[in-house]
Design a protein around this motif. Structure first.
Motif: not given
Length: 475
Positions: A72-78, A108-111, A249-255
């Motif tokens: 999630v951290s990686s996707f959020a940063k991207s 976002l990376q931290c979140a 959105a990053a969380d949704d993509i990841a899970y």
């Protein structure tokens, strides 16, 4: 809302270094400092032994809360990089600067790292089990002869009936993780605002409102002060922080992609099943839409490529490479979802997730539905969840019975209750005593009930199971 205020570097306790006259040799931004506070914390490390989907799994491939949070951290940063660059390139906001883009990426990376840090053992089912325990037991347990649901104030009672890992995350990083003092990790308000997915109290929850921000509770009554400080300082004032949409959105993509990959590896979903489902989606919805991602065709393309290369397991090759390709596609969809709704998001009037009315919306729905049908409602998962419920229910029973009487001068603890209280982390007990100062007896009771959920939510899967076995003399 404006970015200068939204990206607030304020903390509950300001750094002493800011007031010193001599030159500071620490060149990190405030948000980079947040990152180091998080990865150095015990709470973050414990995520390695918390369930994502498959509890206590022996495989080293299957995702845990830790590996999921890293994704999630990686996707959020991207996403932050894509969206920040879009705002700059198309001049969507004259006040937006390259430094703000950089800060957004760090926040976002931290979140992503802490978005699940408050979740109890055994995944989302752990939340359900604790919530249902309160619904069964608050009317049954008594305090000075009166049922707890009648003693507690309405919002206190609703906090427990709507028990939520997101609210627990805010509580953990602001109060329970004792680093220097009572301010927890003492993270920046911009980061705290980003992890506040639902900026409403338990008495304001409205899952049927059509607005994503009211779907669940975002904070406990006990944490209202820090919530209000963050809202005021960032200028969100009852609206979702714009970065929250990106984090979600990053969380949704990841899970949703990760669950499919893990389910394939575990044998819950086959290549042929996934292909059939994707063909139905492609033929029924995407066929005549220019620019849509042809999900079934892409899966078959990877299979043919594996076959031509002579790869031993072309189905595994196809599914795993398809997952990576889908993740890239969904990042593009979420980027479009944010930038095309920029004005509404910044004004606090946008009510949906970032995939709403994008090419990725139906694919996300399919992935979630497929995982639910083939994994979450399978006999294997149901059997595990029944066992998990037994563990959590028993721990809640024993610790809550002791906590109700703890720190109440009119009641005495028996020998077992004394030992149950002793087991609770001193960090959590110290936090309770600090925040109970000057409070009424009902407020103290409320904080003692939270003390139990604080302790249980801090447990890893293995520790919860081991403690249950020890208390049941199952060694």
């Amino acid at each position: 809302m404006n970015w200068e205020q939204l990206l607030s570097t304020k903390r509950s306790r300001e750094s002493a270094g800011k007031t010193r006259r001599y030159k500071n040799t620490d060149l990190r931004s405030e948000f980079e400092k947040d990152y180091h506070r998080i990865i150095g914390s015990a709470s973050f490390r414990r995520l390695q032994d918390k369930t994502q989907v498959f509890p206590l799994d022996k495989s080293d491939f299957i995702r845990t809360r830790l590996t999921h949070s890293l994704e999630v951290s990686s996707f959020a940063k991207s996403l932050g990089q894509n969206i920040g660059e879009n705002i700059l390139e198309y001049k969507k906001d004259s006040s937006f600067t390259p430094r703000m883009k950089e800060d957004i990426c760090h926040i976002l990376q931290c979140a992503g790292l802490i978005h699940d840090i408050g979740n109890p053992p055994f995944g989302h089912f752990g939340e359900i089990a604790i919530r249902e325990w309160f619904q069964r037991n608050l009317p049954r347990l008594t305090y000075h002869g009166k049922p707890l649901d009648q003693v507690l104030m309405p919002q206190m009672r609703e906090d427990f009936y709507h028990f939520e890992g997101n609210a627990q995350a805010l509580r953990l990083v602001t109060k329970l993780h004792f680093l220097v003092d009572e301010n927890g990790m003492n993270l920046t308000y911009a980061l705290l605002g980003t992890i506040l997915k639902y900026p409403v109290s338990s008495v304001e929850v409205d899952a049927d409102s059509g607005d994503v921000k009211t779907k669940k509770m975002g904070y406990y009554l006990a944490d209202r002060q820090i919530f209000e400080e963050v809202e005021k300082e960032t200028g969100a004032c009852g609206c979702r922080h714009p970065l929250t949409f990106i984090l979600e959105a990053a969380d949704d993509i990841a899970y949703k992609t990760g669950d499919i990959e893990d389910a394939f590896v575990k044998g819950f979903i086959s290549y042929s099943r996934l292909l059939r489902e994707l063909k139905v989606l492609q033929d029924g919805y995407l066929k005549n839409q220019d620019g849509a991602f042809q999900a079934a065709d892409k899966l078959e393309e990877y299979y043919r490529r594996a076959f031509e290369k002579g790869i031993a397991d072309p189905e595994e090759y196809a599914v795993k490479n398809w997952i990576v390709r889908v993740q890239g596609f969904l990042i593009s969809c979420a980027t479009f979802g944010f930038t095309s709704n920029y004005r509404e998001i910044m004004s606090g009037t946008y009510c949906h997730d970032l995939f709403y009315q994008t090419f990725g919306e139906k694919l996300m729905d399919l992935l979630g539905d497929l995982a639910n049908r083939k994994v979450f409602t399978s006999e294997t998962i149901y059997r595990m969840e029944v066992k998990e419920a037994v563990i959590l229910n028993d721990l809640m029973d024993q610790f809550m019975r002791a906590a109700i009487k703890y720190d109440d001068p009119s009641q005495s603890l028996n020998s077992i209750d004394q030992r149950m209280v002793y087991f609770i982390s001193n960090n959590y007990k110290n936090a309770y005593h600090y925040h109970a100062r000057g409070k009424s007896e009902v407020e103290k009771l409320y904080l003692r009930i939270l003390l139990v959920t604080d302790y249980i939510c801090g447990m890893t899967d293995s520790y919860a199971k081991r403690l249950y076995q020890e208390l049941k003399a199952m060694i």
